[in-house]
Write a protein that holds these residues in place. Structure first.
Motif, short mmCIF file in Angstrom:
data_model
loop_
_atom_site.label_atom_id
_atom_site.label_comp_id
_atom_site.label_asym_id
_atom_site.label_seq_id
_atom_site.Cartn_x
_atom_site.Cartn_y
_atom_site.Cartn_z
N SER A 1 -6.48 12.49 -0.04
CA SER A 1 -7.92 12.21 -0.09
C SER A 1 -8.39 11.28 1.03
CB SER A 1 -8.28 11.62 -1.47
OG SER A 1 -9.66 11.38 -1.56
N HIS B 1 -0.51 13.53 -2.92
CA HIS B 1 -1.76 13.43 -3.68
C HIS B 1 -2.52 12.16 -3.32
CE1 HIS B 1 -4.36 12.78 -7.21
NE2 HIS B 1 -4.38 14.11 -7.27
N ASP B 2 -1.82 11.02 -3.23
CA ASP B 2 -2.50 9.75 -2.98
C ASP B 2 -2.97 9.59 -1.54
OD1 ASP B 2 -2.01 9.23 -5.58
OD2 ASP B 2 -0.50 7.68 -5.27
N LEU B 3 -2.30 10.26 -0.61
CA LEU B 3 -2.68 10.13 0.79
C LEU B 3 -3.66 11.21 1.24
CD1 LEU B 3 0.70 9.25 2.54
CD2 LEU B 3 -1.17 7.72 1.97
N VAL C 1 3.36 12.35 -5.37
CA VAL C 1 2.58 11.11 -5.31
C VAL C 1 2.11 10.84 -3.90
CG1 VAL C 1 2.73 8.60 -5.53
CG2 VAL C 1 3.61 10.06 -7.36
#
Length: 380
Positions: free
Chosen positions: A169, A165-167, A162
């Motif tokens: 981009s 993946h979330d950071l 998480v």
């Protein structure tokens, strides 16, 4: 000894159920009284078939099983219990008047955990029963700890995924903007102090992006969610594109990237993304550990059944005592510009290279530089 005493003190006998199986009612009553006095839960059966039914219904923690019974023997009942996944784990103590060694051997072959010879000694019975209950308790503790460990690992991997993946981009966007700004600015325009801060932020954004990218891929690899997709790849088409990505980054440290390809096609059978990830990590590290105004050479060659991609820098080098563990340990290291590395990238490189049936290697001289190489199987 202390661990055994600690386990015994944690056992609450009333939490454990024992199934008594004997066709002689007086034996059943005697065993029931003895075990009830010891605070165990007790259930009973008077034949082999009833034993099987009770074992499934009551789910006992231990079975005291008579061998000689009118319908089916205790040995036959034990075989049936051990073949059923529902009851296979239940320990069995055989109660028998048989003392022939062949009978004892047969008993252990069909799943006995222990034997008690009739007529049995009461104290011996209590001790042998408690010994089996201790083993059951220890197994439960281990299973519980394994479940907790699996849950912890699962939550950790989910957290890593998480976070990465979330950071990843937004970090990619920040990195791109900082790259453009640094290349568009100069100390003369905004002043040396502000330019130095901007340049430092640019390098750190590169490091963070690389770490997040590696972390995401490493988590997928460790949890089995990263599939290896092999295909025919001409490295003459693949490697130059990876080098181009790092041209702008290298320029911020005035490092010259020199690529030497092959005049002939170098076709390998490998996973495109994994191979690019390995070369990207090698290039990123080479830039990180190279001084300004130096060069990095990227070469493509063939060695036997393998293609070899090498990245050579003229930087700080690696101490001899770290060479053997460089692809194994996730050690924090620092580049020539103060860039911080987690060591995860090299672990990932080794993992990916081996997943595509290749390998990684390093040659280095402290103070002179290092050469990192990846070997990839050539198409047969």
């Amino acid at each position: 000894m202390l661990e055994n005493e600690n386990l015994e003190s944690r056992i609450v006998k009333s939490d454990y159920k024992i199934l008594i199986v004997d066709d002689v009612m007086s034996n059943v009553l005697l065993l029931k009284i003895l075990l009830t006095n010891e605070k165990y839960q007790v259930c009973t059966a008077n034949c082999g078939n009833m034993c099987i039914e009770q074992a499934k219904a009551e789910k006992p923690d231990l079975i005291l099983l008579d061998v000689m019974m009118p319908d089916i023997s205790g040995f036959d009942a034990a075989q049936i219990l051990k073949k059923d996944p529902e009851t296979a784990h239940i320990p069995i103590i055989f109660l028998t008047a048989l003392n022939n060694p062949s009978d004892l051997v047969h008993g252990f072959q069909v799943g006995a955990n222990d034997f008690l010879t009739k007529p049995f000694n009461k104290e011996e019975l209590v001790v042998r029963v408690f010994h089996q209950i201790k083993l059951v308790a220890a197994t439960r503790i281990i299973e519980h700890q394994n479940e907790e460990l699996r849950a912890t690992i699962s939550n950790r991997d989910k957290m890593y995924s998480v976070i990465a993946h979330d950071l990843r981009s937004p970090m990619a966007s920040i990195r791109m903007v900082l790259n453009l700004v640094v290349n568009a600015m100069s100390p003369d325009i905004i002043g040396p102090e502000l330019f130095e801060l901007l340049d430092k932020a640019n390098r750190e954004s590169e490091d963070v992006h690389d770490l997040l990218d590696n972390l995401l891929k490493w988590t997928k690899s460790q949890t089995g969610r990263l599939n290896v997709v092999r295909q025919d790849l001409d490295l003459n088409d693949i490697i130059p594109g990876v080098v181009d990505i790092f041209e702008m980054i290298a320029q911020t440290k005035k490092i010259d990237l020199k690529y030497q390809g092959s005049s002939n096609p170098v076709v390998v059978y490998a996973d495109n993304d994994m191979l690019k990830t390995v070369v990207r990590n090698f290039l990123s590290n080479a830039i990180k550990f190279s001084p300004e105004n130096s060069s990095i050479e990227i070469t493509l060659s063939e060695e036997g059944d393998f293609a070899k991609v090498s990245v050579r820098d003229h930087g700080v080098g690696i101490a001899p005592d770290r060479i053997d563990s460089i692809f194994k340990k996730g050690e924090t290291t620092y580049g020539t510009g103060g860039e911080e590395g987690s060591g995860l990238g090299l672990q990932l490189c080794a993992d990916f290279a081996r997943k595509i049936d290749g390998d990684v290697m390093v040659e280095s001289t402290l103070g002179e530089g290092s050469t990192f190489s990846v070997l990839v199987p050539l198409k047969k």
